[in-house]
Design a protein around this motif. Structure first.
Motif, short mmCIF file in Angstrom:
data_model
loop_
_atom_site.label_atom_id
_atom_site.label_comp_id
_atom_site.label_asym_id
_atom_site.label_seq_id
_atom_site.Cartn_x
_atom_site.Cartn_y
_atom_site.Cartn_z
N VAL A 205 0.87 -1.17 0.00
CA VAL A 205 0.00 0.00 0.00
C VAL A 205 0.91 1.22 0.00
O VAL A 205 1.68 1.42 0.93
CB VAL A 205 -0.89 0.01 1.26
CG1 VAL A 205 -1.77 1.26 1.29
CG2 VAL A 205 -1.73 -1.26 1.33
N VAL A 206 0.83 2.02 -1.06
CA VAL A 206 1.65 3.23 -1.13
C VAL A 206 0.82 4.41 -0.64
O VAL A 206 -0.24 4.70 -1.19
CB VAL A 206 2.15 3.51 -2.57
CG1 VAL A 206 3.06 4.73 -2.59
CG2 VAL A 206 2.87 2.30 -3.15
N LEU A 207 1.31 5.07 0.41
CA LEU A 207 0.60 6.20 0.99
C LEU A 207 1.34 7.49 0.69
O LEU A 207 2.56 7.50 0.56
CB LEU A 207 0.52 6.05 2.52
CG LEU A 207 -0.38 4.93 3.04
CD1 LEU A 207 0.04 4.52 4.43
CD2 LEU A 207 -1.83 5.39 3.04
N ARG A 208 0.57 8.57 0.61
CA ARG A 208 1.16 9.90 0.44
C ARG A 208 0.21 10.91 1.04
O ARG A 208 -0.98 10.91 0.68
CB ARG A 208 1.32 10.17 -1.06
CG ARG A 208 1.86 11.52 -1.39
CD ARG A 208 1.55 11.78 -2.85
NE ARG A 208 2.33 12.83 -3.40
CZ ARG A 208 2.20 13.28 -4.65
NH1 ARG A 208 1.32 12.72 -5.46
NH2 ARG A 208 2.93 14.26 -5.09
N ASP A 209 0.71 11.72 1.94
CA ASP A 209 -0.10 12.78 2.57
C ASP A 209 -1.45 12.28 3.07
O ASP A 209 -2.49 12.91 2.80
CB ASP A 209 -0.33 13.93 1.58
CG ASP A 209 0.95 14.66 1.26
OD1 ASP A 209 1.91 14.53 2.04
OD2 ASP A 209 0.98 15.36 0.21
N GLY A 210 -1.47 11.13 3.73
CA GLY A 210 -2.71 10.65 4.34
C GLY A 210 -3.71 10.05 3.38
O GLY A 210 -4.89 9.90 3.73
N GLU A 213 -2.21 5.98 -2.57
CA GLU A 213 -1.93 6.27 -3.98
C GLU A 213 -2.19 5.04 -4.85
O GLU A 213 -2.69 5.16 -5.96
CB GLU A 213 -0.46 6.69 -4.15
CG GLU A 213 -0.15 8.06 -3.61
CD GLU A 213 -0.62 9.16 -4.55
OE1 GLU A 213 -0.43 9.03 -5.77
OE2 GLU A 213 -1.17 10.16 -4.05
N GLN A 214 -1.79 3.87 -4.35
CA GLN A 214 -2.01 2.64 -5.10
C GLN A 214 -1.84 1.44 -4.19
O GLN A 214 -1.02 1.47 -3.26
CB GLN A 214 -1.03 2.54 -6.28
CG GLN A 214 -1.37 1.42 -7.25
CD GLN A 214 -0.54 1.45 -8.54
OE1 GLN A 214 0.25 2.36 -8.76
NE2 GLN A 214 -0.71 0.45 -9.38
N VAL A 215 -2.60 0.40 -4.48
CA VAL A 215 -2.48 -0.88 -3.77
C VAL A 215 -2.25 -1.95 -4.81
O VAL A 215 -2.95 -1.99 -5.82
CB VAL A 215 -3.79 -1.21 -3.00
CG1 VAL A 215 -3.66 -2.55 -2.30
CG2 VAL A 215 -4.12 -0.12 -2.01
N PHE A 229 3.98 9.40 -9.03
CA PHE A 229 4.48 9.30 -7.66
C PHE A 229 4.87 7.86 -7.33
O PHE A 229 5.97 7.60 -6.85
CB PHE A 229 3.42 9.80 -6.67
CG PHE A 229 3.85 9.65 -5.25
CD1 PHE A 229 4.72 10.57 -4.67
CD2 PHE A 229 3.43 8.56 -4.49
CE1 PHE A 229 5.15 10.41 -3.36
CE2 PHE A 229 3.86 8.40 -3.19
CZ PHE A 229 4.71 9.32 -2.62
N VAL A 230 3.97 6.93 -7.61
CA VAL A 230 4.25 5.51 -7.32
C VAL A 230 5.43 5.05 -8.19
O VAL A 230 6.30 4.31 -7.73
CB VAL A 230 2.99 4.65 -7.57
CG1 VAL A 230 3.31 3.16 -7.41
CG2 VAL A 230 1.87 5.06 -6.62
#
Ligand SMILES: Nc1ncnc2c1ncn2[C@@H]1O[C@H](COP(=O)(O)OP(=O)(O)OP(=O)(O)O)[C@@H](O)[C@H]1O
Ligand SMILES: [Mg+2]
Length: 344
Positions: A205-210, A213-215, A229-230
């Motif tokens: 799980v890619v997170l950015r600023d709460g 972004e993608q799973v 970003f990912v």
């Protein structure tokens, strides 16, 4: 054993919102890794699942049970932190037994569980020692042991290996992989380390600023990132980006597609292949070579001033300052919309 369901999970500290509505499904037995830049909310999300942090909105369910209002100790989760937080005045055995003793578990059952966990983690010889006389790696194994004896439905790990040196990190990573193989318990694991994420995860799980972004599986994120970003977050060294004007004049022909000014073209360092002249997608002036023996990281700069890296098997023979062209298989090229960042 249990899966998890997060629905529109939010978190605010005072007026500052740090999680903006996270939806996530985790299967029973899955190994899920949270990654993302510092401050994106990985620990906050983990602590909300653990019940160590209240949620400001949405719902967290473990198995079929919503746990928003359930105390941390009743959620069936066990958490392992970056700092081991062992009791210094207790032996390893007592550290591992402590939680069970508090819960008034039968002493014979406590002993059975501690011995079994010590066996799995190969710390049987240290049970009578004080944590102060253990190495960092051994201490972290005790901390993991303390989680195992609780027989949780879900293990939560927050950067458990980041205090260990490189060799111990590799060894303990393998132990965690084996542990998951053996227990088949759901695990959620936060890390900054690319290799840990790629090797341990069923799902990243890619997170950015709460926000998520993608799973996806490690290979899905690597081969088909949804956005710029990912694309730059997964993979090391990170993906190079070029505008249409930064590419070689022959690029469009070589790639078999038009590149517009709205495109960001992503080329991974490991996919760039040196070519002489024809077929070059990008050209750069050789600035610096890092020769790591098994491969070389070649640092270059385009005529338009974009720095990029090529990862090659051997260092280039050319002198510093010479121009080198690189080709790439068209199917390995990623194109993103410059404005939205989305895959074009
Ligand atoms: N108690 C708090 N009060 C106010 N803001 C907080 C509090 N705890 C965390 N935050 C903020 O919440 C955001 C997410 O923090 P969190 O610790 O979850 O990040 P992280 O992804 O785990 O980062 P790191 O990789 O550095 O551990 C950050 O912007 C942080 O400053
Ligand atoms: Mg954190």
């Amino acid at each position: 054993m249990a899966g998890l369901t997060l629905r529109d999970v939010r978190k605010s500290y005072g007026a500052t919102q740090v999680m903006h509505g996270v939806d996530l499904d985790i299967e029973d037995g899955e190994f899920v890794v949270f990654v993302g830049p510092s401050g994106c909310g990985k620990s906050t999300l983990l602590r909300m699942i653990a019940g160590l942090e209240e949620i400001s909105g949405g719902s967290v369910a473990i198995g079929d049970r919503e746990v928003n209002e359930v105390a941390a100790s009743k959620r069936g989760v066990a958490m392992v932190f970056q700092t081991y937080a062992l009791y210094p005045h207790m032996t390893v055995y007592k550290n591992m037994a402590f939680g069970l003793k508090q819960a008034k578990t039968d002493p014979a059952e406590i002993d059975r569980r501690v011995q079994a966990a010590a066996e799995i983690l190969q710390i049987k010889d240290y049970l009578d020692r004080s944590p102060r006389n253990l190495s960092g790696g051994q201490r972290q194994r005790v901390a993991i042991g303390r989680a195992i004896v609780r027989d949780p439905d879900v293990f939560l790990f927050d950067e458990p290996l980041s205090n260990l040196d490189a060799a111990l990190r590799v060894q303990t990573r393998l132990e965690i992989a084996r542990l998951h193989e053996r227990l088949k318990t759901t695990m959620i694991y936060v890390t900054h380390d690319q290799v840990e994420a790629m090797t341990l995860a069923d799902k990243i799980v890619v997170l950015r600023d709460g926000r998520i972004e993608q799973v996806g599986s490690p290979i899905e994120l690597y081969e088909r990132p949804n956005n710029a970003f990912v694309a730059q977050f997964i993979g090391s060294p990170k993906m190079n980006f070029f505008g249409a004007a930064d590419l070689a004049p022959t690029a469009a022909t070589t790639l078999g597609r038009a590149i517009s000014d709205k495109d960001n073209v992503g080329l991974r360092p490991e996919h760039l292949v040196p070519t002489d002249g024809a077929g070059a997608v990008v050209e750069g002036r050789l600035e610096l070579v890092e020769n790591l023996g098994e491969y070389a990281l070649v640092h270059l700069i385009t005529a338009t001033g974009v720095e990029f890296i090529a990862k090659t098997e051997k260092p280039p023979l050319q002198e510093k300052g010479s121009t080198i062209g690189f080709g790439i298989k068209p199917e390995l090229v990623h194109v993103f919309d410059k404005e939205t960042g989305l895959r074009a």
